[in-house]
Scaffold this motif. Structure first.
Motif, short mmCIF file in Angstrom:
data_model
loop_
_atom_site.label_atom_id
_atom_site.label_comp_id
_atom_site.label_asym_id
_atom_site.label_seq_id
_atom_site.Cartn_x
_atom_site.Cartn_y
_atom_site.Cartn_z
N SER A 67 0.16 -2.50 -12.26
CA SER A 67 -0.12 -3.74 -11.53
C SER A 67 0.01 -4.98 -12.41
CB SER A 67 -1.54 -3.70 -10.92
OG SER A 67 -2.52 -3.92 -11.91
N GLU A 68 0.07 -4.77 -13.72
CA GLU A 68 0.18 -5.87 -14.69
C GLU A 68 -0.89 -6.93 -14.45
OE1 GLU A 68 4.24 -7.25 -15.03
OE2 GLU A 68 4.98 -5.19 -15.16
N GLY A 69 -2.13 -6.47 -14.50
CA GLY A 69 -3.26 -7.38 -14.32
C GLY A 69 -3.38 -7.89 -12.88
N PHE A 70 -3.04 -7.06 -11.94
CA PHE A 70 -3.07 -7.38 -10.51
C PHE A 70 -2.12 -8.52 -10.15
CE2 PHE A 70 -7.24 -5.27 -11.06
CZ PHE A 70 -7.01 -4.19 -10.21
N THR A 71 -1.01 -8.61 -10.86
CA THR A 71 0.00 -9.62 -10.54
C THR A 71 1.15 -9.05 -9.73
OG1 THR A 71 1.18 -9.28 -12.63
CG2 THR A 71 -0.55 -10.98 -12.61
N ARG A 72 1.21 -7.72 -9.59
CA ARG A 72 2.25 -7.09 -8.78
C ARG A 72 1.59 -6.48 -7.55
NH1 ARG A 72 5.19 -2.94 -11.81
NH2 ARG A 72 6.72 -3.19 -10.14
N LEU A 73 2.12 -6.80 -6.37
CA LEU A 73 1.46 -6.48 -5.10
C LEU A 73 1.28 -4.97 -4.89
CD1 LEU A 73 0.29 -7.30 -2.37
CD2 LEU A 73 2.63 -7.25 -1.46
N TRP A 74 2.35 -4.20 -4.88
CA TRP A 74 2.25 -2.80 -4.46
C TRP A 74 1.39 -1.96 -5.40
CZ3 TRP A 74 2.69 -2.24 0.35
CH2 TRP A 74 3.58 -3.03 1.06
N PRO A 75 1.58 -2.05 -6.71
CA PRO A 75 0.66 -1.29 -7.57
C PRO A 75 -0.80 -1.74 -7.42
CG PRO A 75 2.60 -1.98 -8.81
CD PRO A 75 2.66 -2.67 -7.49
N SER A 76 -1.00 -3.03 -7.16
CA SER A 76 -2.37 -3.54 -6.95
C SER A 76 -2.97 -2.94 -5.69
CB SER A 76 -2.36 -5.07 -6.85
OG SER A 76 -1.89 -5.64 -8.05
N LEU A 77 -2.19 -2.85 -4.63
CA LEU A 77 -2.68 -2.25 -3.38
C LEU A 77 -2.98 -0.76 -3.56
CD1 LEU A 77 -0.46 -3.97 -0.67
CD2 LEU A 77 -2.88 -4.37 -1.14
N VAL A 78 -2.11 -0.06 -4.29
CA VAL A 78 -2.35 1.36 -4.55
C VAL A 78 -3.65 1.53 -5.36
CG1 VAL A 78 -1.49 3.42 -5.74
CG2 VAL A 78 0.07 2.02 -4.37
N THR A 79 -3.90 0.63 -6.29
CA THR A 79 -5.13 0.68 -7.07
C THR A 79 -6.35 0.53 -6.17
OG1 THR A 79 -4.04 -0.22 -9.04
CG2 THR A 79 -6.45 -0.44 -8.92
N VAL A 80 -6.35 -0.48 -5.32
CA VAL A 80 -7.49 -0.73 -4.44
C VAL A 80 -7.70 0.43 -3.47
CG1 VAL A 80 -8.36 -2.24 -2.60
CG2 VAL A 80 -7.35 -3.24 -4.66
N VAL A 81 -6.63 0.89 -2.84
CA VAL A 81 -6.74 2.01 -1.89
C VAL A 81 -7.19 3.27 -2.62
CG1 VAL A 81 -5.41 3.53 -0.36
CG2 VAL A 81 -5.12 1.06 -0.21
N GLY A 82 -6.64 3.51 -3.81
CA GLY A 82 -7.02 4.70 -4.58
C GLY A 82 -8.51 4.72 -4.89
N TYR A 83 -9.03 3.58 -5.32
CA TYR A 83 -10.45 3.53 -5.65
C TYR A 83 -11.34 3.59 -4.41
CZ TYR A 83 -10.17 3.30 -10.65
OH TYR A 83 -9.97 3.64 -11.97
N LEU A 84 -10.94 2.93 -3.34
CA LEU A 84 -11.72 3.03 -2.09
C LEU A 84 -11.79 4.48 -1.62
CD1 LEU A 84 -10.56 -0.13 -0.11
CD2 LEU A 84 -12.85 0.33 -1.02
#
Length: 106
Positions: A23-40
């Motif tokens: 996600s590069e510090g939550f600056t890239r959309l799709w990896p950031s979304l995968v991170t949030v969904v993964g943790y939820l």
């Protein structure tokens, strides 16, 4: 059923953590979304696991195996060093999880 839910929680946490790297510090959309969904998903599944397993054991397994898996992924796929000390650490984490299970997981 508890261990199946716990395995899914671990997989979701590992996926979320791996995506966080991309996600590069939550600056890239799709990896950031995968991170949030993964943790939820990971926390939701862990919460369900706690209905049938003791909290200390479930959390230790979740955190320990997740940590070991992320360390191995880092070594195998992300070019992180895989020295003897790091490998020994992963082995000790896994051994700790095994000992906790032998001590009375239910």
């Amino acid at each position: 059923m508890g261990y199946g839910l716990l395995a899914a929680a671990i997989a979701a946490e590992v996926a979320g953590t791996t995506a966080m790297k991309y996600s590069e510090g939550f600056t890239r959309l799709w990896p950031s979304l995968v991170t949030v969904v993964g943790y939820l998903l990971a926390f939701s599944l862990l919460a369900q696991t706690l209905k049938t397993m003791s909290m200390g054991t479930a959390y230790a397994i979740w955190a320990g195996i997740g940590t070991a898996a992320v360390a191995v992924i880092g070594i195998l796929f992300m070019g992180e060093s895989g020295n003897l000390v790091k490998v020994a650490g992963v082995v000790l984490v896994i051994a700790g999880v095994v000992v906790l299970n032998l001590g009375g997981a239910h």
